[in-house]
Design a protein around this motif. Structure first.
Motif, PDB file in Angstrom:
ATOM      1  N   ILE A 146      36.685   3.835  14.135  1.00 55.20           N
ATOM      2  CA  ILE A 146      37.277   5.135  14.426  1.00 55.20           C
ATOM      3  C   ILE A 146      37.429   5.234  15.940  1.00 55.20           C
ATOM      4  CG2 ILE A 146      35.041   6.352  14.466  1.00 55.20           C
ATOM      5  CD1 ILE A 146      36.576   8.787  13.230  1.00 55.20           C
ATOM      6  N   LYS A 147      38.465   5.964  16.339  1.00 56.37           N
ATOM      7  CA  LYS A 147      38.734   6.146  17.770  1.00 56.37           C
ATOM      8  C   LYS A 147      38.332   7.564  18.142  1.00 56.37           C
ATOM      9  CE  LYS A 147      42.818   6.221  20.800  1.00 56.37           C
ATOM     10  NZ  LYS A 147      44.267   5.980  20.819  1.00 56.37           N
ATOM     11  N   PRO A 148      37.156   7.743  18.706  1.00 54.36           N
ATOM     12  CA  PRO A 148      36.653   9.099  18.947  1.00 54.36           C
ATOM     13  C   PRO A 148      37.546   9.910  19.890  1.00 54.36           C
ATOM     14  CG  PRO A 148      34.900   7.499  19.197  1.00 54.36           C
ATOM     15  CD  PRO A 148      36.170   6.731  19.094  1.00 54.36           C
ATOM     16  N   SER A 149      38.217   9.224  20.831  1.00 54.81           N
ATOM     17  CA  SER A 149      39.028   9.993  21.791  1.00 54.81           C
ATOM     18  C   SER A 149      40.195  10.692  21.116  1.00 54.81           C
ATOM     19  CB  SER A 149      39.532   9.083  22.913  1.00 54.81           C
ATOM     20  OG  SER A 149      40.350   8.063  22.396  1.00 54.81           O
ATOM     21  N   ALA A 150      40.596  10.216  19.944  1.00 51.85           N
ATOM     22  CA  ALA A 150      41.734  10.823  19.254  1.00 51.85           C
ATOM     23  C   ALA A 150      41.285  11.708  18.092  1.00 51.85           C
ATOM     24  CB  ALA A 150      42.669   9.728  18.737  1.00 51.85           C
ATOM     25  N   ALA A 151      39.968  11.842  17.907  1.00 54.12           N
ATOM     26  CA  ALA A 151      39.449  12.584  16.745  1.00 54.12           C
ATOM     27  C   ALA A 151      39.039  14.003  17.136  1.00 54.12           C
ATOM     28  CB  ALA A 151      38.247  11.829  16.179  1.00 54.12           C
ATOM     29  N   THR A 152      38.809  14.826  16.118  1.00 56.29           N
ATOM     30  CA  THR A 152      38.343  16.196  16.349  1.00 56.29           C
ATOM     31  C   THR A 152      36.813  16.186  16.398  1.00 56.29           C
ATOM     32  OG1 THR A 152      40.228  17.030  15.120  1.00 56.29           O
ATOM     33  CG2 THR A 152      38.366  18.539  15.396  1.00 56.29           C
ATOM     34  N   PRO A 153      36.221  16.623  17.503  1.00 54.90           N
ATOM     35  CA  PRO A 153      34.755  16.531  17.618  1.00 54.90           C
ATOM     36  C   PRO A 153      34.027  17.150  16.428  1.00 54.90           C
ATOM     37  CG  PRO A 153      35.720  17.127  19.730  1.00 54.90           C
ATOM     38  CD  PRO A 153      36.852  17.111  18.740  1.00 54.90           C
ATOM     39  N   ALA A 154      34.496  18.287  15.934  1.00 53.49           N
ATOM     40  CA  ALA A 154      33.787  18.971  14.845  1.00 53.49           C
ATOM     41  C   ALA A 154      33.801  18.174  13.545  1.00 53.49           C
ATOM     42  CB  ALA A 154      34.415  20.344  14.612  1.00 53.49           C
ATOM     43  N   LEU A 155      34.724  17.226  13.420  1.00 53.47           N
ATOM     44  CA  LEU A 155      34.812  16.459  12.167  1.00 53.47           C
ATOM     45  C   LEU A 155      34.082  15.120  12.241  1.00 53.47           C
ATOM     46  CD1 LEU A 155      38.561  17.035  11.144  1.00 53.47           C
ATOM     47  CD2 LEU A 155      36.521  17.946  10.007  1.00 53.47           C
ATOM     48  N   MET A 156      33.520  14.817  13.395  1.00 54.03           N
ATOM     49  CA  MET A 156      32.920  13.483  13.532  1.00 54.03           C
ATOM     50  C   MET A 156      31.576  13.388  12.802  1.00 54.03           C
ATOM     51  SD  MET A 156      34.266  11.718  16.915  1.00 54.03           S
ATOM     52  CE  MET A 156      33.997  12.822  18.261  1.00 54.03           C
ATOM     53  N   GLN A 157      31.110  14.505  12.356  1.00 51.86           N
ATOM     54  CA  GLN A 157      29.944  14.574  11.467  1.00 51.86           C
ATOM     55  C   GLN A 157      30.421  15.400  10.282  1.00 51.86           C
ATOM     56  OE1 GLN A 157      26.976  13.352  12.942  1.00 51.86           O
ATOM     57  NE2 GLN A 157      26.136  13.295  10.874  1.00 51.86           N
ATOM     58  N   HIS A 158      30.691  14.737   9.164  1.00 53.36           N
ATOM     59  CA  HIS A 158      31.351  15.487   8.086  1.00 53.36           C
ATOM     60  C   HIS A 158      31.032  14.872   6.724  1.00 53.36           C
ATOM     61  CE1 HIS A 158      34.528  18.075   6.411  1.00 53.36           C
ATOM     62  NE2 HIS A 158      34.834  17.056   5.644  1.00 53.36           N
ATOM     63  N   LYS A 159      30.812  15.763   5.751  1.00 59.04           N
ATOM     64  CA  LYS A 159      30.644  15.330   4.364  1.00 59.04           C
ATOM     65  C   LYS A 159      31.690  16.053   3.547  1.00 59.04           C
ATOM     66  CE  LYS A 159      25.871  14.439   3.471  1.00 59.04           C
ATOM     67  NZ  LYS A 159      24.600  14.997   3.090  1.00 59.04           N
ATOM     68  N   GLY A 160      32.415  15.345   2.702  1.00 61.93           N
ATOM     69  CA  GLY A 160      33.444  16.038   1.926  1.00 61.93           C
ATOM     70  C   GLY A 160      33.754  15.323   0.626  1.00 61.93           C
ATOM     71  N   ARG A 161      34.415  16.041  -0.225  1.00 60.69           N
ATOM     72  CA  ARG A 161      34.816  15.552  -1.553  1.00 60.69           C
ATOM     73  C   ARG A 161      36.023  14.624  -1.404  1.00 60.69           C
ATOM     74  NH1 ARG A 161      38.678  18.140  -4.928  1.00 60.69           N
ATOM     75  NH2 ARG A 161      38.757  19.984  -3.590  1.00 60.69           N
ATOM     76  N   ALA A 162      35.960  13.468  -2.040  1.00 59.40           N
ATOM     77  CA  ALA A 162      37.054  12.495  -1.918  1.00 59.40           C
ATOM     78  C   ALA A 162      38.268  12.918  -2.731  1.00 59.40           C
ATOM     79  CB  ALA A 162      36.575  11.119  -2.398  1.00 59.40           C
ATOM     80  N   VAL A 163      39.429  12.798  -2.109  1.00 61.01           N
ATOM     81  CA  VAL A 163      40.699  12.907  -2.833  1.00 61.01           C
ATOM     82  C   VAL A 163      41.380  11.550  -2.661  1.00 61.01           C
ATOM     83  CG1 VAL A 163      42.927  14.067  -2.955  1.00 61.01           C
ATOM     84  CG2 VAL A 163      40.870  15.370  -2.376  1.00 61.01           C
ATOM     85  N   VAL A 164      41.507  10.832  -3.776  1.00 58.97           N
ATOM     86  CA  VAL A 164      41.876   9.412  -3.696  1.00 58.97           C
ATOM     87  C   VAL A 164      43.364   9.205  -3.977  1.00 58.97           C
ATOM     88  CG1 VAL A 164      41.403   7.108  -4.637  1.00 58.97           C
ATOM     89  CG2 VAL A 164      39.552   8.791  -4.478  1.00 58.97           C
ATOM     90  N   PHE A 165      43.988   8.408  -3.118  1.00 56.11           N
ATOM     91  CA  PHE A 165      45.365   7.965  -3.354  1.00 56.11           C
ATOM     92  C   PHE A 165      45.327   6.457  -3.566  1.00 56.11           C
ATOM     93  CE2 PHE A 165      45.503  11.738  -0.683  1.00 56.11           C
ATOM     94  CZ  PHE A 165      46.326  12.571  -1.442  1.00 56.11           C
ATOM     95  N   GLU A 166      45.913   6.015  -4.679  1.00 56.50           N
ATOM     96  CA  GLU A 166      45.848   4.599  -5.046  1.00 56.50           C
ATOM     97  C   GLU A 166      46.559   3.711  -4.041  1.00 56.50           C
ATOM     98  OE1 GLU A 166      44.146   2.858  -7.218  1.00 56.50           O
ATOM     99  OE2 GLU A 166      43.182   4.730  -7.803  1.00 56.50           O
ATOM    100  N   ASP A 167      47.663   4.211  -3.518  1.00 52.53           N
ATOM    101  CA  ASP A 167      48.434   3.470  -2.510  1.00 52.53           C
ATOM    102  C   ASP A 167      49.380   4.460  -1.841  1.00 52.53           C
ATOM    103  OD1 ASP A 167      50.522   3.855  -4.325  1.00 52.53           O
ATOM    104  OD2 ASP A 167      50.310   1.856  -5.186  1.00 52.53           O
ATOM    105  N   VAL A 168      50.215   3.974  -0.939  1.00 49.72           N
ATOM    106  CA  VAL A 168      51.089   4.902  -0.210  1.00 49.72           C
ATOM    107  C   VAL A 168      52.118   5.560  -1.128  1.00 49.72           C
ATOM    108  CG1 VAL A 168      50.925   4.119   2.166  1.00 49.72           C
ATOM    109  CG2 VAL A 168      52.410   2.919   0.598  1.00 49.72           C
ATOM    110  N   ASP A 169      52.535   4.848  -2.170  1.00 53.34           N
ATOM    111  CA  ASP A 169      53.517   5.459  -3.087  1.00 53.34           C
ATOM    112  C   ASP A 169      52.883   6.639  -3.797  1.00 53.34           C
ATOM    113  OD1 ASP A 169      55.331   3.484  -2.381  1.00 53.34           O
ATOM    114  OD2 ASP A 169      54.539   2.109  -3.894  1.00 53.34           O
ATOM    115  N   ASP A 170      51.654   6.468  -4.251  1.00 51.40           N
ATOM    116  CA  ASP A 170      50.913   7.558  -4.899  1.00 51.40           C
ATOM    117  C   ASP A 170      50.734   8.719  -3.911  1.00 51.40           C
ATOM    118  OD1 ASP A 170      49.305   8.939  -6.755  1.00 51.40           O
ATOM    119  OD2 ASP A 170      47.475   8.065  -5.898  1.00 51.40           O
TER     120      ASP A 170
END
Ligand code: FES
Length: 575
Positions: free
Chosen positions: A392-416
């Motif tokens: 991960i590139k921290p300089s381009a990330a949102t500081p508040a999200l760098m520690q985060h737990k969340g529910r997965a929403v899965v995409f099988e591939d880019v077409d999906d």
């Protein structure tokens, strides 16, 4: 005194009899006089000019300047084309062809009467492909980058390549701008020769070439249309002739120290995540076992000094006027982050080149004491979702999200992903973790820059601009967001990313350097037993070779049989 080393070009041009006739006579068809074959250094100018690669469209001019320099220094210049890779047109992704182009470069150098080579590089993949090919040959080499475009300006505002493409298209999807405004911005963004003028992958790799010592000082920042860009080319032409005379081969520049300098430089410029893969691949070609752990270790303590898009507000033109990369290198050196005695192409040490650099734009290049962003070296994540690492590139990330737990929403591939992301019925909110798989080296194939998945419109419309996204893909160096990339092994190679199900809890812990799937080992074992990664089957051609031989991201995505250096021994005669 040791006898002077016989130049490899003399195994062609210094011959007598039938073979000497063959090697010289056809070359004379465009007016080359006999004395050009007298043993002077023969310099290849490896050109990635192509009208299919807009970022390199000025390279014919650049090559002419290199040629002038070679002639001035008493060398014999010979320009040759190699496969050129453009980010914007080439599908499914230019990365798929990086290794193919590197083979073209390697074999073109080795099979021809060249004593030294100048690499003309610009658009993202043209730099690593030429560097990789040259590294496997290990003859004297100078890199000349094509330089960034002038700043994009739309309605009085700076707009940057890629970075504002993503933001403008999000604005269009959210209904904030019209289609006509979108088209107008399109014409204002790219208004001169050159490569992307954000600190995207092209600018990053041009900076890497300079930090590695393979490019001359100033290589990264002079705009493509600045006369000083041509001066660099001309100087490179002069200098490569001397390098042949000094036997200053590439492996004398591409040392472990040089790569360590480059890794820290990447942190200081807030450089592209793609550099991680490319530097590992280049290093392994020359025989240095660079790893993800080196990136993590060396990035610690490094701050982002450069306030450039996509992390900040300025563009490469501003970076040039501020003093460019030498200012960053000086700052790194003064704070103990540089191997100062690393040798560079001009024969001086890196420190000699940069120690007097002047910062004329402190709002663009900040100091280590008061940096633009703190502790932003590339972070390598480990955990049960990425046994062989992810980044991960921290300089381009949102500081508040760098520690985060969340529910997965899965995409099988880019077409999906494309089929469902705009659907308001998609069960997703801003706390979810977007998961994309089958987008790695084998799975896409070619590991496309799709990791920075656009957010669902229903979330964008609420003014939310970032969510945690994880994948085995890459992302454009011009992109931004809390985006975990390069998960290895990839799902198509049986990696655990393929086992994630909708609703699973995913934890990102950047400070702890972890990426975890909160599912028990027993459940994962059951899923693994039932999991069948899609069989990637290519019938023929380069795609088949690639899918069967590509290494994973943590190993640089090279083809397994290309890793290493074969040198530049002269092959048998052709007749
Ligand atoms: Fe060529 Fe960005 S598209 S450098």
């Amino acid at each position: 005194m040791a006898a002077p080393k016989r130049r490899r070009s003399q195994d062609w041009f210094g011959r007598e009899g039938k073979m000497g006739f063959i090697y010289r006579s056809w070359m004379k068809n465009r007016g080359i006089p006999q004395d050009q074959f007298d043993g002077r250094p023969v310099i290849g100018i490896c050109n990635t000019y192509s009208e299919l690669v807009p970022c390199n469209s000025h390279f014919r001019t650049l090559a002419e300047h290199v040629k002038m320099g070679v002639l001035e220094a008493g060398g014999f210049p010979l320009e040759f084309p190699v496969m050129s890779l453009g980010e914007t047109l080439l599908r499914p992704t230019a990365m798929l062809y990086r290794n193919l182009a590197s083979m073209d470069v390697e074999e073109s150098i080795r099979g021809n009467p060249l004593d030294g080579v100048v690499l003309l590089m610009g658009c993202d993949k043209t730099t690593p492909s030429l560097m990789m090919g040259a590294a496997s040959c290990d003859i004297p080499t100078i890199g000349v980058s094509g330089g960034p475009m002038l700043s994009g300006i739309y309605r009085g505002q700076h707009i940057g390549s890629g970075t504002n493409t993503w933001s403008l298209s999000e604005q269009l999807r959210a209904g904030e701008i019209t289609q006509d405004e979108f088209h107008e911005a399109e014409s204002c963004m790219h208004r001169s020769h050159g490569h992307c003028m954000t600190m995207g992958t092209a600018s990053t790799m041009a900076s890497m070439v300079e930090a590695l010592g393979v490019g001359l000082p100033g290589n990264a920042a002079y705009p493509a249309v600045d006369a000083r860009r041509n001066v660099i080319a001309r100087r490179a032409g002069r200098r490569i002739v001397e390098m042949v005379e000094e036997d200053l081969v590439l492996s004398k520049l591409l040392t472990r120290q040089a790569f360590e300098n480059a890794i820290r430089t990447n942190g200081a410029i807030g450089g592209s995540t793609n550099a991680v893969i490319h530097l590992i691949a280049i290093a392994r070609r020359i025989g240095i076992d660079l790893s993800l752990d080196d990136w993590d270790r060396l990035g610690r303590g490094v701050h982002t000094l450069v306030n450039l898009m996509p992390n900040g507000e300025y563009l490469m033109e501003d970076f040039c006027y501020a003093g460019g990369l030498p200012v960053v290198l000086r700052e790194l050196g003064e704070n103990g982050f540089l191997h100062k005695d690393a040798l560079t192409a001009n024969g001086r040490t890196l420190w000699d080149n940069v120690k007097d650099a002047r910062n004329d734009g402190p709002q663009v290049i900040m100091s280590h004491a008061q940096p633009f962003k703190r502790e932003t070296g590339t972070v390598v994540l480990r955990g049960n979702l990425c046994p062989d690492g992810a980044i991960i590139k921290p300089s381009a990330a949102t500081p508040a999200l760098m520690q985060h737990k969340g529910r997965a929403v899965v995409f099988e591939d880019v077409d999906d992903f494309h089929a469902r992301i705009d659907d308001d019925a998609l069960d997703i909110d801003e706390n979810c973790v977007m998961v994309l798989r089958n987008s790695g080296p084998k799975g896409y194939p070619g590991m496309a820059e799709v990791g920075n998945m656009p957010l669902p419109p229903k979330i964008l419309k609420r003014g939310i601009t970032d969510m945690v996204r994880i994948s085995d893909a890459r992302m454009s160096g011009t992109a931004y967001g809390t985006v975990v990339l390069h998960i290895a092994p990839e799902s198509a190679a049986g990696g655990p990313l393929g086992l994630v199900e909708n609703g699973d809890l995913v934890e990102l812990d950047v400070a702890g350097r972890r990426l975890l799937l909160h599912v028990s080992d027993e459940v994962l074992a059951k899923r693994r037993a039932a999991n069948k990664p899609p069989r990637i089957h290519m019938e023929r051609g380069y795609w088949k070779l690639y899918v069967e031989h590509v290494n994973q991201a943590n190993e640089g995505c090279d083809l397994d049989f290309l890793v290493g250096r074969s040198g530049a021994g002269v092959p048998r005669d052709n007749h």
